[in-house]
Design a protein around this motif. Sequence first.
Motif, PDB file in Angstrom:
ATOM      1  N   PRO A   1       0.658  -1.243   0.025  1.00 48.79           N
ATOM      2  CA  PRO A   1      -0.218  -0.010   0.064  1.00 48.79           C
ATOM      3  C   PRO A   1       0.826   1.383   0.142  1.00 48.79           C
ATOM      4  O   PRO A   1       0.562   2.363  -0.775  1.00 48.79           O
ATOM      5  N   ALA A   2       1.877   1.258   0.658  1.00 46.00           N
ATOM      6  CA  ALA A   2       2.793   2.311   0.828  1.00 46.00           C
ATOM      7  C   ALA A   2       3.436   2.690  -0.381  1.00 46.00           C
ATOM      8  O   ALA A   2       3.465   3.870  -1.109  1.00 46.00           O
ATOM      9  N   ASP A   3       3.983   1.737  -1.286  1.00 49.52           N
ATOM     10  CA  ASP A   3       4.444   1.484  -2.446  1.00 49.52           C
ATOM     11  C   ASP A   3       3.396   2.151  -3.531  1.00 49.52           C
ATOM     12  O   ASP A   3       3.737   3.048  -4.327  1.00 49.52           O
ATOM     13  N   LEU A   4       2.229   1.641  -3.493  1.00 46.17           N
ATOM     14  CA  LEU A   4       1.378   2.177  -4.292  1.00 46.17           C
ATOM     15  C   LEU A   4       1.089   3.660  -4.110  1.00 46.17           C
ATOM     16  O   LEU A   4       0.706   4.418  -5.140  1.00 46.17           O
ATOM     17  N   ALA A   5       0.860   4.192  -2.885  1.00 44.08           N
ATOM     18  CA  ALA A   5       0.544   5.657  -2.607  1.00 44.08           C
ATOM     19  C   ALA A   5       1.633   6.341  -3.219  1.00 44.08           C
ATOM     20  O   ALA A   5       1.380   7.431  -3.635  1.00 44.08           O
ATOM     21  N   ARG A   6       2.979   5.978  -3.185  1.00 47.87           N
ATOM     22  CA  ARG A   6       4.147   6.806  -3.665  1.00 47.87           C
ATOM     23  C   ARG A   6       3.903   6.814  -5.065  1.00 47.87           C
ATOM     24  O   ARG A   6       4.044   7.958  -5.811  1.00 47.87           O
ATOM     25  N   THR A   7       3.511   5.823  -5.647  1.00 50.74           N
ATOM     26  CA  THR A   7       3.559   5.876  -6.928  1.00 50.74           C
ATOM     27  C   THR A   7       2.271   6.645  -7.600  1.00 50.74           C
ATOM     28  O   THR A   7       2.296   7.644  -8.585  1.00 50.74           O
ATOM     29  N   VAL A   8       1.293   6.513  -6.935  1.00 53.43           N
ATOM     30  CA  VAL A   8      -0.027   7.743  -7.276  1.00 53.43           C
ATOM     31  C   VAL A   8       0.450   9.059  -6.984  1.00 53.43           C
ATOM     32  O   VAL A   8       0.107  10.021  -7.644  1.00 53.43           O
ATOM     33  N   ALA A   9       1.248   9.386  -5.795  1.00 52.50           N
ATOM     34  CA  ALA A   9       1.503  10.503  -5.586  1.00 52.50           C
ATOM     35  C   ALA A   9       2.469  11.025  -6.573  1.00 52.50           C
ATOM     36  O   ALA A   9       2.365  12.289  -7.118  1.00 52.50           O
ATOM     37  N   GLY A  10       3.210  10.334  -7.212  1.00 54.72           N
ATOM     38  CA  GLY A  10       4.409  10.797  -8.372  1.00 54.72           C
ATOM     39  C   GLY A  10       3.489  11.040  -9.489  1.00 54.72           C
ATOM     40  O   GLY A  10       3.805  11.934 -10.238  1.00 54.72           O
ATOM     41  N   LEU A  11       2.531  10.142  -9.804  1.00 58.38           N
ATOM     42  CA  LEU A  11       1.770  10.452 -10.945  1.00 58.38           C
ATOM     43  C   LEU A  11       1.011  11.800 -10.985  1.00 58.38           C
ATOM     44  O   LEU A  11       0.674  12.545 -11.784  1.00 58.38           O
ATOM     45  N   ASP A  12       0.328  12.049  -9.610  1.00 59.27           N
ATOM     46  CA  ASP A  12      -0.471  13.284  -9.420  1.00 59.27           C
ATOM     47  C   ASP A  12       0.487  14.345  -9.814  1.00 59.27           C
ATOM     48  O   ASP A  12       0.171  15.281 -10.352  1.00 59.27           O
ATOM     49  N   LYS A  13       1.673  14.287  -9.336  1.00 60.17           N
ATOM     50  CA  LYS A  13       2.663  15.552  -9.445  1.00 60.17           C
ATOM     51  C   LYS A  13       2.925  15.740 -10.858  1.00 60.17           C
ATOM     52  O   LYS A  13       3.027  16.712 -11.344  1.00 60.17           O
ATOM     53  N   ARG A  14       3.238  14.680 -11.655  1.00 58.38           N
ATOM     54  CA  ARG A  14       3.562  14.627 -12.929  1.00 58.38           C
ATOM     55  C   ARG A  14       2.422  15.393 -13.860  1.00 58.38           C
ATOM     56  O   ARG A  14       2.556  16.061 -14.826  1.00 58.38           O
ATOM     57  N   ALA A  15       1.133  14.969 -13.339  1.00 61.75           N
ATOM     58  CA  ALA A  15       0.041  15.203 -14.193  1.00 61.75           C
ATOM     59  C   ALA A  15      -0.242  16.782 -13.857  1.00 61.75           C
ATOM     60  O   ALA A  15      -0.572  17.818 -14.538  1.00 61.75           O
ATOM     61  N   ALA A  16      -0.190  17.352 -12.497  1.00 65.83           N
ATOM     62  CA  ALA A  16      -0.068  18.689 -12.330  1.00 65.83           C
ATOM     63  C   ALA A  16       1.094  19.460 -12.871  1.00 65.83           C
ATOM     64  O   ALA A  16       0.430  20.651 -13.265  1.00 65.83           O
ATOM     65  N   LYS A  17       2.274  18.856 -13.272  1.00 65.70           N
ATOM     66  CA  LYS A  17       3.251  19.679 -13.960  1.00 65.70           C
ATOM     67  C   LYS A  17       2.759  19.786 -15.674  1.00 65.70           C
ATOM     68  O   LYS A  17       2.950  20.822 -16.097  1.00 65.70           O
ATOM     69  N   GLN A  18       2.285  18.666 -16.014  1.00 69.33           N
ATOM     70  CA  GLN A  18       1.815  18.770 -17.301  1.00 69.33           C
ATOM     71  C   GLN A  18       0.586  19.359 -17.745  1.00 69.33           C
ATOM     72  O   GLN A  18       0.239  19.997 -18.988  1.00 69.33           O
ATOM     73  N   ARG A  19      -0.166  19.578 -16.657  1.00 69.98           N
ATOM     74  CA  ARG A  19      -1.890  20.294 -17.094  1.00 69.98           C
ATOM     75  C   ARG A  19      -1.496  21.737 -17.638  1.00 69.98           C
ATOM     76  O   ARG A  19      -2.318  21.751 -18.354  1.00 69.98           O
ATOM     77  N   PRO A  20      -0.620  22.431 -17.148  1.00 69.48           N
ATOM     78  CA  PRO A  20      -0.757  23.872 -17.661  1.00 69.48           C
ATOM     79  C   PRO A  20      -0.304  23.814 -19.250  1.00 69.48           C
ATOM     80  O   PRO A  20      -0.959  24.443 -19.945  1.00 69.48           O
ATOM     81  N   ALA A  21       0.687  22.951 -19.436  1.00 68.55           N
ATOM     82  CA  ALA A  21       1.049  22.939 -20.863  1.00 68.55           C
ATOM     83  C   ALA A  21      -0.146  22.305 -21.768  1.00 68.55           C
ATOM     84  O   ALA A  21      -0.129  22.731 -23.033  1.00 68.55           O
ATOM     85  N   ALA A  22      -0.723  21.256 -21.252  1.00 66.66           N
ATOM     86  CA  ALA A  22      -1.739  20.673 -21.960  1.00 66.66           C
ATOM     87  C   ALA A  22      -3.263  21.529 -22.207  1.00 66.66           C
ATOM     88  O   ALA A  22      -3.592  21.592 -23.378  1.00 66.66           O
ATOM     89  N   LYS A  23      -3.201  22.719 -21.239  1.00 66.39           N
ATOM     90  CA  LYS A  23      -4.192  23.430 -21.459  1.00 66.39           C
ATOM     91  C   LYS A  23      -3.894  24.700 -22.340  1.00 66.39           C
ATOM     92  O   LYS A  23      -4.710  25.184 -23.171  1.00 66.39           O
ATOM     93  N   ARG A  24      -2.682  24.935 -22.561  1.00 65.75           N
ATOM     94  CA  ARG A  24      -2.196  25.897 -23.505  1.00 65.75           C
ATOM     95  C   ARG A  24      -2.107  25.230 -24.989  1.00 65.75           C
ATOM     96  O   ARG A  24      -2.318  26.048 -25.794  1.00 65.75           O
ATOM     97  N   LYS A  25      -2.066  24.007 -25.115  1.00 67.45           N
ATOM     98  CA  LYS A  25      -2.259  23.431 -26.232  1.00 67.45           C
ATOM     99  C   LYS A  25      -3.695  23.208 -26.690  1.00 67.45           C
ATOM    100  O   LYS A  25      -3.803  23.022 -28.241  1.00 67.45           O
ATOM    101  N   GLN A  26      -4.702  23.390 -26.014  1.00 74.09           N
ATOM    102  CA  GLN A  26      -5.990  23.278 -26.318  1.00 74.09           C
ATOM    103  C   GLN A  26      -6.509  24.416 -26.902  1.00 74.09           C
ATOM    104  O   GLN A  26      -6.159  25.489 -26.779  1.00 74.09           O
ATOM    105  N   PRO A  27      -7.405  24.210 -28.196  1.00 75.36           N
ATOM    106  CA  PRO A  27      -7.821  25.468 -28.927  1.00 75.36           C
ATOM    107  C   PRO A  27      -8.768  26.116 -28.107  1.00 75.36           C
ATOM    108  O   PRO A  27      -9.344  26.118 -27.257  1.00 75.36           O
TER     109      PRO A  27
END
Length: 83
Positions: free
Chosen positions: A57-83
């Motif tokens: 469970p702890a490993d899974l939580a770290r993985t999810v947290a890492g994915l959340d951080k990556r998604a948060a970093k990529q979200r602004p760039a993805a919004k800029r690319k949307q028309p």
Amino acid sequence: MPEAGGLDLLREWQSAMQSVIRRQLLGPLKRQTELIQDVLERERKLQRRGIKTLREPADLARTVAGLDKRAAKQRPAAKRKQP
């Protein structure tokens, strides 16, 4: 004074008795040692499995947290690319 043949007989009897005693004692002791080793190996396997189960469970939580951080970093760039 005992005869030389009597001493040989005594030595043979002592040797035979020691052999019998060794077989009677060492056989069961060897088996007990094997059983103890088996129990210890099973215990180690259970401990490793338990630790792995506790860590998942702890490993899974770290993985999810890492994915959340990556998604948060990529979200602004993805919004800029949307028309």
